[in-house]
Design a protein around this motif. Structure first.
Motif, PDB file in Angstrom:
ATOM      1  N   CYS A  56      -1.556   0.510  -7.513  1.00 23.74           N
ATOM      2  CA  CYS A  56      -0.615   1.065  -6.548  1.00 23.74           C
ATOM      3  C   CYS A  56      -1.252   0.963  -5.170  1.00 23.74           C
ATOM      4  O   CYS A  56      -2.459   0.725  -5.047  1.00 23.74           O
ATOM      5  CB  CYS A  56      -0.265   2.517  -6.873  1.00 23.74           C
ATOM      6  N   LEU A  57      -0.444   1.121  -4.155  1.00 27.48           N
ATOM      7  CA  LEU A  57      -0.971   1.057  -2.799  1.00 27.48           C
ATOM      8  C   LEU A  57      -1.941   2.196  -2.541  1.00 27.48           C
ATOM      9  O   LEU A  57      -1.779   3.302  -3.060  1.00 27.48           O
ATOM     10  CB  LEU A  57       0.170   1.120  -1.788  1.00 27.48           C
ATOM     11  N   VAL A  58      -2.936   1.927  -1.714  1.00 28.22           N
ATOM     12  CA  VAL A  58      -3.883   2.954  -1.292  1.00 28.22           C
ATOM     13  C   VAL A  58      -3.389   3.627  -0.017  1.00 28.22           C
ATOM     14  O   VAL A  58      -3.656   4.806   0.217  1.00 28.22           O
ATOM     15  CB  VAL A  58      -5.279   2.333  -1.081  1.00 28.22           C
ATOM     16  N   THR A  59      -2.673   2.884   0.805  1.00 31.22           N
ATOM     17  CA  THR A  59      -2.092   3.439   2.018  1.00 31.22           C
ATOM     18  C   THR A  59      -0.631   3.790   1.760  1.00 31.22           C
ATOM     19  O   THR A  59       0.018   3.172   0.922  1.00 31.22           O
ATOM     20  CB  THR A  59      -2.181   2.431   3.173  1.00 31.22           C
ATOM     21  N   PRO A  60      -0.093   4.788   2.460  1.00 32.48           N
ATOM     22  CA  PRO A  60       1.288   5.211   2.203  1.00 32.48           C
ATOM     23  C   PRO A  60       2.301   4.116   2.518  1.00 32.48           C
ATOM     24  O   PRO A  60       2.046   3.210   3.322  1.00 32.48           O
ATOM     25  CB  PRO A  60       1.464   6.428   3.109  1.00 32.48           C
ATOM     26  N   ASN A  61       3.441   4.221   1.890  1.00 32.32           N
ATOM     27  CA  ASN A  61       4.466   3.183   1.978  1.00 32.32           C
ATOM     28  C   ASN A  61       4.900   2.864   3.404  1.00 32.32           C
ATOM     29  O   ASN A  61       5.268   1.723   3.704  1.00 32.32           O
ATOM     30  CB  ASN A  61       5.692   3.593   1.156  1.00 32.32           C
ATOM     31  N   TRP A  62       4.873   3.846   4.290  1.00 32.38           N
ATOM     32  CA  TRP A  62       5.346   3.605   5.651  1.00 32.38           C
ATOM     33  C   TRP A  62       4.506   2.555   6.371  1.00 32.38           C
ATOM     34  O   TRP A  62       4.959   1.968   7.368  1.00 32.38           O
ATOM     35  CB  TRP A  62       5.399   4.893   6.474  1.00 32.38           C
ATOM     36  N   GLN A  63       3.295   2.302   5.857  1.00 35.05           N
ATOM     37  CA  GLN A  63       2.459   1.284   6.489  1.00 35.05           C
ATOM     38  C   GLN A  63       2.858  -0.140   6.091  1.00 35.05           C
ATOM     39  O   GLN A  63       2.274  -1.098   6.586  1.00 35.05           O
ATOM     40  CB  GLN A  63       0.980   1.518   6.168  1.00 35.05           C
ATOM     41  N   CYS A  64       3.830  -0.287   5.245  1.00 34.86           N
ATOM     42  CA  CYS A  64       4.341  -1.616   4.909  1.00 34.86           C
ATOM     43  C   CYS A  64       5.248  -2.061   6.047  1.00 34.86           C
ATOM     44  O   CYS A  64       6.407  -1.638   6.136  1.00 34.86           O
ATOM     45  CB  CYS A  64       5.098  -1.586   3.585  1.00 34.86           C
ATOM     46  N   GLN A  65       4.727  -2.887   6.938  1.00 40.77           N
ATOM     47  CA  GLN A  65       5.419  -3.241   8.176  1.00 40.77           C
ATOM     48  C   GLN A  65       5.411  -4.751   8.398  1.00 40.77           C
ATOM     49  O   GLN A  65       5.055  -5.232   9.477  1.00 40.77           O
ATOM     50  CB  GLN A  65       4.741  -2.531   9.362  1.00 40.77           C
ATOM     51  N   LEU A  66       5.800  -5.519   7.385  1.00 45.64           N
ATOM     52  CA  LEU A  66       5.916  -6.958   7.583  1.00 45.64           C
ATOM     53  C   LEU A  66       7.025  -7.234   8.596  1.00 45.64           C
ATOM     54  O   LEU A  66       7.930  -6.406   8.779  1.00 45.64           O
ATOM     55  CB  LEU A  66       6.207  -7.651   6.250  1.00 45.64           C
ATOM     56  N   PRO A  67       6.985  -8.363   9.295  1.00 48.50           N
ATOM     57  CA  PRO A  67       7.921  -8.626  10.395  1.00 48.50           C
ATOM     58  C   PRO A  67       9.390  -8.442  10.017  1.00 48.50           C
ATOM     59  O   PRO A  67       9.879  -9.078   9.076  1.00 48.50           O
ATOM     60  CB  PRO A  67       7.630 -10.092  10.753  1.00 48.50           C
ATOM     61  N   GLU A  68      10.054  -7.542  10.742  1.00 45.70           N
ATOM     62  CA  GLU A  68      11.473  -7.251  10.527  1.00 45.70           C
ATOM     63  C   GLU A  68      11.767  -6.889   9.066  1.00 45.70           C
ATOM     64  O   GLU A  68      12.877  -7.064   8.583  1.00 45.70           O
ATOM     65  CB  GLU A  68      12.342  -8.434  10.977  1.00 45.70           C
ATOM     66  N   HIS A  69      10.741  -6.357   8.401  1.00 48.90           N
ATOM     67  CA  HIS A  69      10.900  -5.979   6.996  1.00 48.90           C
ATOM     68  C   HIS A  69      10.090  -4.710   6.708  1.00 48.90           C
ATOM     69  O   HIS A  69       9.203  -4.697   5.864  1.00 48.90           O
ATOM     70  CB  HIS A  69      10.449  -7.132   6.092  1.00 48.90           C
ATOM     71  N   PRO A  70      10.383  -3.624   7.425  1.00 51.62           N
ATOM     72  CA  PRO A  70       9.653  -2.372   7.175  1.00 51.62           C
ATOM     73  C   PRO A  70      10.092  -1.753   5.857  1.00 51.62           C
ATOM     74  O   PRO A  70      11.192  -2.021   5.358  1.00 51.62           O
ATOM     75  CB  PRO A  70      10.063  -1.498   8.360  1.00 51.62           C
ATOM     76  N   TYR A 243     -13.039   3.980  -0.560  1.00 56.69           N
ATOM     77  CA  TYR A 243     -12.359   4.135  -1.843  1.00 56.69           C
ATOM     78  C   TYR A 243     -11.660   5.486  -1.939  1.00 56.69           C
ATOM     79  O   TYR A 243     -12.178   6.525  -1.546  1.00 56.69           O
ATOM     80  CB  TYR A 243     -13.302   3.913  -3.033  1.00 56.69           C
ATOM     81  N   LEU A 244     -10.428   5.428  -2.415  1.00 59.16           N
ATOM     82  CA  LEU A 244      -9.547   6.548  -2.722  1.00 59.16           C
ATOM     83  C   LEU A 244      -8.383   5.927  -3.490  1.00 59.16           C
ATOM     84  O   LEU A 244      -8.403   4.732  -3.776  1.00 59.16           O
ATOM     85  CB  LEU A 244      -9.065   7.273  -1.463  1.00 59.16           C
ATOM     86  N   THR A 245      -7.374   6.680  -3.830  1.00 64.92           N
ATOM     87  CA  THR A 245      -6.292   6.091  -4.613  1.00 64.92           C
ATOM     88  C   THR A 245      -4.949   6.741  -4.268  1.00 64.92           C
ATOM     89  O   THR A 245      -4.898   7.881  -3.795  1.00 64.92           O
ATOM     90  CB  THR A 245      -6.555   6.229  -6.127  1.00 64.92           C
ATOM     91  N   GLY A 246      -3.881   5.994  -4.527  1.00 65.95           N
ATOM     92  CA  GLY A 246      -2.525   6.520  -4.398  1.00 65.95           C
ATOM     93  C   GLY A 246      -1.937   6.854  -5.756  1.00 65.95           C
ATOM     94  O   GLY A 246      -0.768   7.219  -5.866  1.00 65.95           O
ATOM     95  N   ARG A 247      -2.749   6.746  -6.798  1.00 67.79           N
ATOM     96  CA  ARG A 247      -2.269   6.948  -8.165  1.00 67.79           C
ATOM     97  C   ARG A 247      -1.767   8.376  -8.373  1.00 67.79           C
ATOM     98  O   ARG A 247      -2.380   9.335  -7.883  1.00 67.79           O
ATOM     99  CB  ARG A 247      -3.398   6.638  -9.150  1.00 67.79           C
ATOM    100  N   ASP A 248      -0.661   8.485  -9.096  1.00 67.36           N
ATOM    101  CA  ASP A 248      -0.071   9.796  -9.435  1.00 67.36           C
ATOM    102  C   ASP A 248       0.190  10.648  -8.200  1.00 67.36           C
ATOM    103  O   ASP A 248      -0.013  11.865  -8.201  1.00 67.36           O
ATOM    104  CB  ASP A 248      -0.982  10.550 -10.412  1.00 67.36           C
ATOM    105  N   GLY A 249       0.618  10.006  -7.133  1.00 67.20           N
ATOM    106  CA  GLY A 249       0.904  10.745  -5.909  1.00 67.20           C
ATOM    107  C   GLY A 249      -0.240  10.790  -4.930  1.00 67.20           C
ATOM    108  O   GLY A 249      -0.093  11.301  -3.819  1.00 67.20           O
TER     109      GLY A 249
END
Length: 424
Positions: A56-70, A243-249
Motif C-alpha cells: 500500500c502507499l506510504v504517503t497519503p492518497n492526496w499526494q497522488c498528483q500526476l498531471p491533470e490526474h489528482p 520507514y513507516l507504513t500505510g497498512r491497516d490505516g
C-alpha cells in the motif's frame, strides 16, 4: 496508449514508460511536440509487477498528483492498496494515450552534431531532444556475498516478493531496513514467520503525531517544497527513505517492538562465510540513528505548532521500547533454520545505453531540475531531482512540466535560428 508506425525522426524521444515518461508525454502533447516513448518492459510495470500483495502507499492518497490526474477518491488521507494504486495509474495511462512502443529497449543514445541517435531493436531513430526517464531503479541490487549462500536457501529480491506463502517453511532473513525491507519484514512477522532483520542506516518516521499524519504536518511546514539546492540537501539524492507504513490505516514501524515480539535484529551485513552471515557491530547505532531522525521530525513539528499557536496536544519524545544487550555479529543460517533470504538493499541504475557526457563521478546525472549540460538531453523521475517528491507521484509531474517547457523553448529557439539562417 497508441502504437504508431515508427518514424525515422522525432522532435523528442522519451526513454522509459513509467510515471515520469508518461508525464513527459503528457506535456509534450500539450506543446504539440511529436515524440515517441520506448519502454523496455510494459508501461508502469513496476507498479503492476514489482509490488507485493499487501503493498500500500506510504504517503497519503492526496499526494497522488500526476498531471491533470489528482486523486479524486473519498479517502484523501488514506493509503491506497496495490489494486487501487494500479487503477489510479491505469487511469492516467488512459488519459495520456502516449505513443509507446513496449518491449522495446533502448540500446544506445548518442549525439552527432545537433541530433541524437537512438538505437532500439526495432530500428534507429534520430531526435532533436531526448528525455531519459528510466530512474535509478533499473536493476535489483544483489551483493556478491549472495553467491556464497547454500543452494538450499531460496533467494529473492523485494521486486519478486509477493507474500509469505511463496517462501518455503522456515525462518527468513530480510537484508535491508528501508521502506520495502521494513514493510516486508512486517508482512512476514504478521504471518507468524520467524524473521531475522538485517538493519542499515535507514531512518524512520512517525505515521501520526499530535493528531495528524506527519506527512500533512510536513506539507504545511513546506518540507516538500525545499529544493535540492538548499544548504545540505544535495546529499539527499543518495539517502534511504524513512520507514513507516500505510497498512491497516497507517502506523509506525518500530523494529524494537518487533524485537520484543520475537524478531531478531542485526547490524549491517558484511559478508557470508561458511554458512554464516556476518554483520558489523552497529545494530545499536542503527536503531539509535533511526530514532533520532524520528524524534527530530517530531521536534520540527513541535516547533511549527508553537510558532503558529496551533491547538494540537500530544507532544512526546520516543523512548526505546527495547535495547539489544549486545550487537550480534553473526548468524548460523542452518542452526537458525533459515530457508530464505530476501534482498532489500534497493536497486542500481542502468545508464549503460547513454553515450553522453552527463554523469558525475558517482554515476549520477549532472543536471539542474532535469536539464543537463548537453543541449537537448534531459533526465526525469530521479529521487531529489528537484524536491523530495521528484521521484514520486507527488511532484514528478511538476518536474516533467519544467523539463518539457525547457525543451519546447529550446526547440523553438533552434528552429527560429534555422529559419533566419535560411532567409539570409
Amino acid at each position: 496508449m497508441t502504437k504508431p508506425f515508427l518514424k525515422s525522426h522525432y522532435s523528442a524521444v522519451v526513454v522509459g514508460g513509467g510515471q515520469a515518461g508518461l508525464s513527459a508525454s503528457h506535456y509534450l502533447q500539450k506543446h504539440g511536440i511529436d515524440h515517441v516513448v520506448f519502454e523496455q518492459k510494459t508501461v508502469a510495470h513496476k507498479w503492476k509487477d514489482e509490488r507485493w500483495d499487501a503493498f500500500c502507499l506510504v504517503t497519503p492518497n492526496w499526494q497522488c498528483q500526476l498531471p491533470e490526474h489528482p486523486y479524486d477518491g473519498d479517502d484523501p488521507h488514506g493509503f491506497m492498496v496495490k489494486d487501487e494504486v494500479i487503477a489510479y495509474v491505469d487511469g492516467f495511462i488512459d488519459k495520456v494515450k502516449a505513443p509507446v512502443f513496449e518491449h522495446t529497449s533502448v540500446t544506445a543514445v548518442e549525439k552527432t552534431g545537433d541530433l541524437f541517435r537512438v538505437e532500439t531493436p526495432i530500428g534507429t531513430v534520430t531526435a532533436e531532444s531526448v528525455i531519459l526517464a528510466t530512474s535509478l531503479y533499473s536493476r535489483p541490487a544483489i551483493p556478491r556475498a549472495a553467491e556464497r549462500l547454500l543452494d538450499t536457501i531460496v533467494q529473492i529480491h523485494t521486486a519478486d516478493y509477493r507474500n509469505p506463502g511463496q517462501l518455503p517453511e522456515g525462518a527468513v532473513v530480510v537484508v535491508g531496513s528501508g521502506q520495502s525491507g521494513a514493510q516486508i519484514a512486517e508482512d512476514l512477522h504478521l504471518a507468524g514467520r520467524k524473521v531475522h532483520m538485517v538493519t542499515g542506516n535507514a531512518p524512520r518516521c512517525a505515521r501520526f503525531y499530535r493528531g495528524r499524519d506527519v506527512v500533512d504536518w510536513l506539507a504545511d511546514i513546506g518540507q516538500y517544497d525545499i529544493t535540492v539546492e538548499h544548504d545540505g540537501m544535495t546529499k539527499k539524492r543518495h539517502d534511504t527513505n524513512h520507514y513507516l507504513t500505510g497498512r491497516d490505516g497507517g502506523r509506525d514501524i518500530d523494529l524494537r517492538k518487533f524485537a520484543l515480539e520475537g524478531m531478531s535484529l542485526y547490524g549491517r551485513m558484511r559478508t557470508v562465510e561458511h554458512g554464516r552471515m556476518l554483520f558489523d557491530a552497529d545494530l545499536t547505532a542503527n536503531l539509535d540513528h533511526a530514532d533520532r531522525v524520528y524524534n527530530g521530525i517530531n521536534a520540527l513539528i513541535d516547533k511549527h505548532i508553537l510558532k503558529h499557536g496551533i491547538n494540537a496536544s500530544g507532544e512526546t519524545v520516543y523512548q526505546p521500547a527495547w535495547r539489544p544487550e549486545t550487537d550480534p555479529t553473526e548468524l548460523d543460517l542452518a542452526a537458525a533454520g533459515v530457508s530464505a533470504v530476501i534482498w532489500a538493499i534497493g536497486f542500481s541504475p542502468d545508464w549503460s545505453y547513454v553515450g553522453l557526457p552527463i554523469f558525475d563521478g558517482t554515476g549520477y546525472p549532472v543536471q539542474r531540475r532535469g536539464v543537463t549540460g548537453v543541449e537537448g538531453a534531459y533526465v526525469l523521475g530521479l529521487p531529489w531531482l528537484w524536491t523530495w517528491g521528484s521521484g514520486r507521484l507527488l511532484a514528478v509531474g511538476k518536474d516533467a512540466e519544467h523539463v518539457v517547457g525547457h525543451l519546447a523553448g529550446t526547440l523553438a529557439e533552434r528552429r527560429s535560428m534555422t529559419r533566419q539562417a535560411a532567409n539570409g
